[in-house]
Design a protein around this motif. Structure first.
Motif, PDB file in Angstrom:
ATOM      1  N   SER A  30       0.741  -1.271  -0.091  1.00  0.00           N
ATOM      2  CA  SER A  30       0.082  -0.037  -0.067  1.00  0.00           C
ATOM      3  C   SER A  30       1.071   1.221  -0.052  1.00  0.00           C
ATOM      4  N   ASP A  31       1.855   1.032   0.446  1.00  0.00           N
ATOM      5  CA  ASP A  31       2.922   2.200   0.462  1.00  0.00           C
ATOM      6  C   ASP A  31       4.120   2.170  -0.581  1.00  0.00           C
ATOM      7  N   TYR A  32       4.269   2.952  -1.462  1.00  0.00           N
ATOM      8  CA  TYR A  32       5.175   2.789  -2.616  1.00  0.00           C
ATOM      9  C   TYR A  32       5.218   3.981  -3.340  1.00  0.00           C
ATOM     10  N   TYR A  33       6.311   4.215  -4.224  1.00  0.00           N
ATOM     11  CA  TYR A  33       6.331   5.541  -5.147  1.00  0.00           C
ATOM     12  C   TYR A  33       6.257   5.077  -6.642  1.00  0.00           C
ATOM     13  N   LEU A  34       5.681   5.881  -7.367  1.00  0.00           N
ATOM     14  CA  LEU A  34       5.932   5.719  -8.859  1.00  0.00           C
ATOM     15  C   LEU A  34       6.490   7.100  -9.689  1.00  0.00           C
ATOM     16  N   PHE A  35       7.063   6.613 -10.713  1.00  0.00           N
ATOM     17  CA  PHE A  35       7.781   7.523 -11.362  1.00  0.00           C
ATOM     18  C   PHE A  35       7.551   7.380 -12.659  1.00  0.00           C
ATOM     19  N   TRP A  36       7.659   8.656 -13.386  1.00  0.00           N
ATOM     20  CA  TRP A  36       8.153   8.373 -15.150  1.00  0.00           C
ATOM     21  C   TRP A  36       9.354   9.400 -15.241  1.00  0.00           C
ATOM     22  N   TYR A  37      10.101   8.357 -16.031  1.00  0.00           N
ATOM     23  CA  TYR A  37      11.437   8.726 -16.724  1.00  0.00           C
ATOM     24  C   TYR A  37      11.542   9.126 -18.257  1.00  0.00           C
ATOM     25  N   LYS A  38      12.118   9.710 -18.533  1.00  0.00           N
ATOM     26  CA  LYS A  38      12.253  10.051 -20.138  1.00  0.00           C
ATOM     27  C   LYS A  38      13.780   9.844 -20.160  1.00  0.00           C
ATOM     28  N   GLN A  39      13.962   9.158 -21.662  1.00  0.00           N
ATOM     29  CA  GLN A  39      15.105   8.622 -22.360  1.00  0.00           C
ATOM     30  C   GLN A  39      15.482   9.320 -23.490  1.00  0.00           C
ATOM     31  N   PRO A  40      15.852  10.466 -23.910  1.00  0.00           N
ATOM     32  CA  PRO A  40      16.171  10.906 -25.229  1.00  0.00           C
ATOM     33  C   PRO A  40      17.205  10.022 -25.751  1.00  0.00           C
ATOM     34  N   PRO A  41      17.434  10.299 -26.964  1.00  0.00           N
ATOM     35  CA  PRO A  41      18.456   9.656 -27.813  1.00  0.00           C
ATOM     36  C   PRO A  41      19.725   9.632 -27.156  1.00  0.00           C
ATOM     37  N   SER A  42      20.029  10.684 -26.407  1.00  0.00           N
ATOM     38  CA  SER A  42      21.313  10.544 -25.691  1.00  0.00           C
ATOM     39  C   SER A  42      21.443   9.362 -24.683  1.00  0.00           C
ATOM     40  N   ARG A  43      20.219   8.832 -24.442  1.00  0.00           N
ATOM     41  CA  ARG A  43      20.318   7.665 -23.387  1.00  0.00           C
ATOM     42  C   ARG A  43      20.349   8.111 -21.983  1.00  0.00           C
ATOM     43  N   GLN A  44      20.390   9.421 -21.799  1.00  0.00           N
ATOM     44  CA  GLN A  44      20.560   9.882 -20.145  1.00  0.00           C
ATOM     45  C   GLN A  44      19.243   9.699 -19.683  1.00  0.00           C
ATOM     46  N   MET A  45      19.056   9.200 -18.494  1.00  0.00           N
ATOM     47  CA  MET A  45      17.754   8.976 -17.930  1.00  0.00           C
ATOM     48  C   MET A  45      17.483  10.180 -17.309  1.00  0.00           C
ATOM     49  N   ILE A  46      16.213  10.881 -17.377  1.00  0.00           N
ATOM     50  CA  ILE A  46      15.742  12.095 -16.775  1.00  0.00           C
ATOM     51  C   ILE A  46      14.449  11.862 -16.067  1.00  0.00           C
ATOM     52  N   LEU A  47      14.475  12.227 -14.715  1.00  0.00           N
ATOM     53  CA  LEU A  47      13.173  11.963 -14.074  1.00  0.00           C
ATOM     54  C   LEU A  47      12.300  13.233 -14.384  1.00  0.00           C
ATOM     55  N   VAL A  48      11.041  12.764 -14.920  1.00  0.00           N
ATOM     56  CA  VAL A  48       9.850  13.540 -15.273  1.00  0.00           C
ATOM     57  C   VAL A  48       8.894  14.125 -14.289  1.00  0.00           C
TER      58      VAL A  48
END
Lengths: 112, 112
Positions: A30-48
């Motif tokens: 019941s207790d957790y976190y959710l995220f969306w990440y973006k990965q552009p062509p550079s392949r760097q993972m970016i938190l959205v």
């Protein structure tokens, strides 16, 4: 075991339009976190954007917002006024304490 | 501020050769550390995570191993690479208890 499912391998949107990316997850917690990440062509993972499961209010970050439906275990990302720079792979992720699990991703194309 | 360094950026190794990828974090102490692998056009597969020195949790049994000899150092290794080990490897760190993860720049490994 927790799983994260993104059922849309690819999506396309016209510049300035709105698009929604889907994500569902499976957990008995019941207790957790959710995220969306973006990965552009550079392949760097970016938190959205992030969402705490105990919060009923949907998170928003400028043009990005989520629709968090805890009972349905659904966590979709809405991108408003899409821009060419939004073109990327988008990953949904679930975190419970130390473990961070990602979905298979949705490749978003933005058409000018 | 916190930074994460991962190297090398690219690596081409012959089948059967050993592997050592290194990841270090600066500006924080006792982070959670993660190794992920991303096959071409696919999602992120969690390989290992660590909550402290010498503490390694393995998610997928395979040809790889991980070690954490120091608080902010995480190493991914293999004694003998397989063709199937090719992929994009990402190191990440997070604070404890359900926060987001921050990623390194990744290593593109090609086994030939």
């Amino acid at each position: 075991a927790q799983t994260v499912t993104q059922s849309q391998p690819e999506m396309s949107v016209q510049e300035a339009e709105t698009v929604t990316l889907s994500c569902t997850y499976d957990t008995s917690e019941s207790d957790y976190y959710l995220f969306w990440y973006k990965q552009p062509p550079s392949r760097q993972m970016i938190l959205v954007i992030r969402q705490e499961a105990y919060k009923q209010q949907n998170a928003t970050e400028n043009r990005f917002s989520v629709n968090f439906q805890k009972a349905a275990k659904s966590f979709s990302l809405k991108i408003s006024d899409s821009q060419l720079g939004d073109a990327a792979m988008y990953f949904c992720a679930y975190r419970r304490i130390n473990k961070l699990i990602f979905g298979t991703g949705t490749l978003l194309a933005v058409q000018p | 501020s916190q930074t994460i360094h991962q190297w090398p950026a690219t690596l081409v190794q012959p089948v059967g050769s050993p592997l050592s990828l290194e990841c270090t974090v600066e500006g924080t102490s006792n982070p959670n550390l993660y190794w992920y692998r991303q096959a071409a056009g696919r999602g992120l597969q969690l390989l290992f995570y660590s909550v402290g020195i010498g503490q390694i949790s393995s998610e997928v049994p395979q040809n790889l191993s991980a070690s954490r000899p120091q608080d902010r150092q995480f190493i991914l290794s293999s004694k003998k690479l397989l063709l199937s080990d090719s992929g994009f490897y990402l190191c990440a760190w997070s604070a404890h208890l359900n926060t987001e993860a921050f990623f390194g720049q990744g290593t593109r490994l090609t086994v030939v």
